[in-house]
Design a protein around this motif. Sequence first.
Motif, PDB file in Angstrom:
ATOM      1  N   ASP A 149     -25.830   6.324  -1.421  1.00 15.81           N
ATOM      2  CA  ASP A 149     -24.472   5.277  -1.074  1.00 15.81           C
ATOM      3  C   ASP A 149     -23.610   4.751  -2.112  1.00 15.81           C
ATOM      4  O   ASP A 149     -23.506   3.806  -2.373  1.00 15.81           O
ATOM      5  N   ALA A 150     -23.218   5.700  -3.006  1.00 20.65           N
ATOM      6  CA  ALA A 150     -22.366   5.456  -4.044  1.00 20.65           C
ATOM      7  C   ALA A 150     -21.161   6.318  -3.975  1.00 20.65           C
ATOM      8  O   ALA A 150     -20.095   6.006  -4.558  1.00 20.65           O
ATOM      9  N   LEU A 151     -21.066   7.597  -3.273  1.00 21.28           N
ATOM     10  CA  LEU A 151     -19.901   8.196  -3.375  1.00 21.28           C
ATOM     11  C   LEU A 151     -18.606   7.884  -2.956  1.00 21.28           C
ATOM     12  O   LEU A 151     -17.597   8.243  -3.336  1.00 21.28           O
ATOM     13  N   GLN A 152     -18.911   7.285  -1.853  1.00 18.03           N
ATOM     14  CA  GLN A 152     -17.681   6.441  -1.241  1.00 18.03           C
ATOM     15  C   GLN A 152     -16.641   5.651  -2.400  1.00 18.03           C
ATOM     16  O   GLN A 152     -15.684   5.622  -1.981  1.00 18.03           O
ATOM     17  N   TYR A 153     -17.539   5.275  -3.402  1.00 20.85           N
ATOM     18  CA  TYR A 153     -16.373   4.581  -4.508  1.00 20.85           C
ATOM     19  C   TYR A 153     -15.842   5.630  -5.373  1.00 20.85           C
ATOM     20  O   TYR A 153     -14.979   5.049  -6.056  1.00 20.85           O
ATOM     21  N   GLU A 180     -18.964   7.799   4.911  1.00 23.91           N
ATOM     22  CA  GLU A 180     -17.761   8.401   5.243  1.00 23.91           C
ATOM     23  C   GLU A 180     -16.606   7.223   5.557  1.00 23.91           C
ATOM     24  O   GLU A 180     -17.190   6.307   6.026  1.00 23.91           O
ATOM     25  N   LEU A 181     -15.446   7.573   5.105  1.00 24.05           N
ATOM     26  CA  LEU A 181     -14.526   6.268   5.185  1.00 24.05           C
ATOM     27  C   LEU A 181     -13.705   6.511   6.472  1.00 24.05           C
ATOM     28  O   LEU A 181     -13.285   7.642   6.782  1.00 24.05           O
ATOM     29  N   ASP A 182     -13.501   5.364   6.961  1.00 22.30           N
ATOM     30  CA  ASP A 182     -12.214   5.603   7.915  1.00 22.30           C
ATOM     31  C   ASP A 182     -10.926   5.188   7.345  1.00 22.30           C
ATOM     32  O   ASP A 182     -10.654   4.222   6.591  1.00 22.30           O
ATOM     33  N   ALA A 183      -9.978   6.327   7.164  1.00 24.45           N
ATOM     34  CA  ALA A 183      -8.984   6.434   6.282  1.00 24.45           C
ATOM     35  C   ALA A 183      -7.845   5.421   6.476  1.00 24.45           C
ATOM     36  O   ALA A 183      -7.438   4.762   5.548  1.00 24.45           O
ATOM     37  N   PRO A 196      -9.717   8.008   0.351  1.00 29.24           N
ATOM     38  CA  PRO A 196     -10.682   7.715   1.368  1.00 29.24           C
ATOM     39  C   PRO A 196     -11.147   8.835   2.317  1.00 29.24           C
ATOM     40  O   PRO A 196     -10.574   9.194   3.352  1.00 29.24           O
ATOM     41  N   VAL A 197     -11.995   9.753   1.789  1.00 30.78           N
ATOM     42  CA  VAL A 197     -12.561  10.855   2.460  1.00 30.78           C
ATOM     43  C   VAL A 197     -13.237  10.570   3.711  1.00 30.78           C
ATOM     44  O   VAL A 197     -14.333   9.787   3.659  1.00 30.78           O
ATOM     45  N   GLU A 198     -12.944  11.191   4.803  1.00 29.72           N
ATOM     46  CA  GLU A 198     -13.433  11.006   6.118  1.00 29.72           C
ATOM     47  C   GLU A 198     -14.706  12.121   6.418  1.00 29.72           C
ATOM     48  O   GLU A 198     -15.516  11.808   7.369  1.00 29.72           O
ATOM     49  N   SER A 252     -17.559 -10.391  -2.263  1.00 24.44           N
ATOM     50  CA  SER A 252     -16.402  -9.784  -1.911  1.00 24.44           C
ATOM     51  C   SER A 252     -16.458  -8.402  -1.291  1.00 24.44           C
ATOM     52  O   SER A 252     -15.650  -8.066  -0.011  1.00 24.44           O
ATOM     53  N   GLU A 253     -17.287  -7.493  -1.674  1.00 18.47           N
ATOM     54  CA  GLU A 253     -17.337  -6.403  -1.003  1.00 18.47           C
ATOM     55  C   GLU A 253     -18.128  -6.585   0.431  1.00 18.47           C
ATOM     56  O   GLU A 253     -17.783  -5.696   1.245  1.00 18.47           O
ATOM     57  N   MET A 254     -19.252  -7.389   0.456  1.00 17.69           N
ATOM     58  CA  MET A 254     -19.753  -7.298   1.665  1.00 17.69           C
ATOM     59  C   MET A 254     -18.845  -7.937   2.646  1.00 17.69           C
ATOM     60  O   MET A 254     -18.813  -7.407   3.778  1.00 17.69           O
ATOM     61  N   MET A 255     -17.724  -8.817   2.337  1.00 17.12           N
ATOM     62  CA  MET A 255     -17.079  -9.562   3.360  1.00 17.12           C
ATOM     63  C   MET A 255     -16.013  -8.546   3.915  1.00 17.12           C
ATOM     64  O   MET A 255     -15.554  -8.401   5.064  1.00 17.12           O
ATOM     65  N   MET A 256     -15.666  -7.707   2.841  1.00  8.64           N
ATOM     66  CA  MET A 256     -14.407  -6.526   2.999  1.00  8.64           C
ATOM     67  C   MET A 256     -15.199  -5.620   4.111  1.00  8.64           C
ATOM     68  O   MET A 256     -14.351  -5.210   4.991  1.00  8.64           O
ATOM     69  N   THR A 257     -16.272  -5.313   3.956  1.00  8.59           N
ATOM     70  CA  THR A 257     -16.998  -4.448   4.719  1.00  8.59           C
ATOM     71  C   THR A 257     -17.190  -4.890   6.196  1.00  8.59           C
ATOM     72  O   THR A 257     -16.942  -4.393   7.151  1.00  8.59           O
ATOM     73  N   VAL A 258     -17.592  -6.397   6.465  1.00  6.23           N
ATOM     74  CA  VAL A 258     -17.751  -6.956   7.513  1.00  6.23           C
ATOM     75  C   VAL A 258     -16.574  -7.062   8.266  1.00  6.23           C
ATOM     76  O   VAL A 258     -16.462  -6.669   9.654  1.00  6.23           O
ATOM     77  N   GLU A 259     -15.428  -7.341   7.677  1.00  8.65           N
ATOM     78  CA  GLU A 259     -14.249  -7.588   8.200  1.00  8.65           C
ATOM     79  C   GLU A 259     -13.249  -6.517   8.454  1.00  8.65           C
ATOM     80  O   GLU A 259     -12.834  -6.206   9.492  1.00  8.65           O
ATOM     81  N   GLY A 260     -13.306  -5.629   7.379  1.00  7.99           N
ATOM     82  CA  GLY A 260     -12.468  -4.513   7.562  1.00  7.99           C
ATOM     83  C   GLY A 260     -12.911  -3.273   8.217  1.00  7.99           C
ATOM     84  O   GLY A 260     -12.280  -2.167   8.293  1.00  7.99           O
ATOM     85  N   ARG A 261     -14.523  -3.220   8.167  1.00  5.08           N
ATOM     86  CA  ARG A 261     -15.002  -2.006   8.749  1.00  5.08           C
ATOM     87  C   ARG A 261     -14.394  -0.597   8.243  1.00  5.08           C
ATOM     88  O   ARG A 261     -14.212   0.221   9.025  1.00  5.08           O
ATOM     89  N   PRO A 262     -14.656  -0.209   7.025  1.00  2.00           N
ATOM     90  CA  PRO A 262     -13.890   0.825   6.430  1.00  2.00           C
ATOM     91  C   PRO A 262     -14.826   1.841   6.567  1.00  2.00           C
ATOM     92  O   PRO A 262     -14.316   2.982   6.360  1.00  2.00           O
ATOM     93  N   TYR A 263     -16.063   1.834   7.162  1.00  2.00           N
ATOM     94  CA  TYR A 263     -17.012   3.264   7.206  1.00  2.00           C
ATOM     95  C   TYR A 263     -16.978   3.588   8.479  1.00  2.00           C
ATOM     96  O   TYR A 263     -17.070   2.987   9.498  1.00  2.00           O
ATOM     97  N   ARG A 264     -16.893   4.949   8.789  1.00  2.00           N
ATOM     98  CA  ARG A 264     -16.982   5.471   9.866  1.00  2.00           C
ATOM     99  C   ARG A 264     -18.344   6.040  10.021  1.00  2.00           C
ATOM    100  O   ARG A 264     -18.977   6.308  11.253  1.00  2.00           O
ATOM    101  N   SER A 265     -18.960   6.452   8.994  1.00  2.00           N
ATOM    102  CA  SER A 265     -20.473   6.914   9.298  1.00  2.00           C
ATOM    103  C   SER A 265     -21.057   6.884   8.049  1.00  2.00           C
ATOM    104  O   SER A 265     -20.581   6.755   6.916  1.00  2.00           O
ATOM    105  N   ARG A 266     -22.581   6.891   8.104  1.00  2.00           N
ATOM    106  CA  ARG A 266     -23.367   7.096   7.103  1.00  2.00           C
ATOM    107  C   ARG A 266     -23.984   8.536   7.043  1.00  2.00           C
ATOM    108  O   ARG A 266     -24.717   8.689   8.240  1.00  2.00           O
ATOM    109  N   VAL A 267     -23.820   9.430   6.236  1.00  2.00           N
ATOM    110  CA  VAL A 267     -24.440  10.660   6.163  1.00  2.00           C
ATOM    111  C   VAL A 267     -25.461  11.088   5.346  1.00  2.00           C
ATOM    112  O   VAL A 267     -25.250  10.606   4.209  1.00  2.00           O
ATOM    113  N   LEU A 268     -26.205  11.949   5.620  1.00  2.00           N
ATOM    114  CA  LEU A 268     -27.053  12.289   4.717  1.00  2.00           C
ATOM    115  C   LEU A 268     -26.950  14.011   4.611  1.00  2.00           C
ATOM    116  O   LEU A 268     -26.461  14.795   5.599  1.00  2.00           O
ATOM    117  N   VAL A 269     -26.732  14.493   3.512  1.00  2.00           N
ATOM    118  CA  VAL A 269     -26.009  15.710   2.963  1.00  2.00           C
ATOM    119  C   VAL A 269     -26.993  16.452   2.058  1.00  2.00           C
ATOM    120  O   VAL A 269     -27.400  16.078   0.994  1.00  2.00           O
TER     121      VAL A 269
END
Length: 274
Positions: A149-153, A180-183, A196-198, A252-269
Amino acid sequence: MTSQSGSAEDNQATAVVAAGYDAVYAAVDKSPTLRRLWHEGAEGPDFPEEFGHISFTTLADLRRTASELRLASGDTLAGLGCGMAGPALWLARETGANLIGVDLSAVAVEKATTRAVALGLGAQAEFRVGSFAATGLADESADGATSEDALQYAPDKSAAMREVARILRPGGRFVFTAFELDAARAALLPVLSADPVEDYRPCLADAGFDLEAYEEIGGWPEPTIATYSSIIAAREDLVREMGEVAVAALLSEMMMTVEGRPYRSRVLVAATRK
Ligand SMILES: C[S@@+](CC[C@H](N)C(=O)[O-])C[C@H]1O[C@@H](n2cnc3c(N)ncnc32)[C@H](O)[C@@H]1O
């Protein structure tokens, strides 16, 4: 010193992320409230607390990662964006691999080092400050690489994948979880807007990986939003335990995530270096 490559803008974004995480890692041990909420919401009741973390890694994720890595005892495992290295140390213990953990945060590296010793894994683990794009590890020096859970950064995902391919021996596996990010949504937010890689598959292929598995982790949004919301609601207790600076960085990051919903999926690769 933080090892970096890339544009000045990328380096600036990376420095902001490192400073935020330094503040969080410096205070995280002082907060029983954060530990309790994270264990209940993100780790789950069966997760061994001595390997606790600040990602959404479950024991099932770790077992799957260990099996996909296909490591033998004495192999070298690179743990990227490892933070305080709970999951990476669990993987080292489980597989018998020697761990080299890399993270942007110098505070995390210090804490991971202390933790490895406390867990009796000091001879099997070392840590260094570095980034996904500049790990500081030698060519083909790792038999496996992992990240939770770090590569998105990472401000340049293609550069990150090329770096992982460079440090892995041919046939070595990169097994990770990431969001994965919602661009469109991420474009409005700091840090996540840098790249923002989807879908991580094209940059893995371009970097020279064969894909073995690419799976959405079922039910991922619920623990993410519920855990973040419970922590945001506990702000007053957290400030008392951790101090204003750390809580500001954390929330700050948690509020951004809850309000902005920047993630489209959590993946295992899982991918193999050609
Ligand atoms: C959500 S935390 C997860 C940490 C750890 N994997 C765990 O399970 O607790 C994300 C981590 O990624 C690190 N990070 C963020 N950007 C990074 C980058 N560009 N290169 C390396 N690490 C990075 C942060 O310092 C932080 O430790």
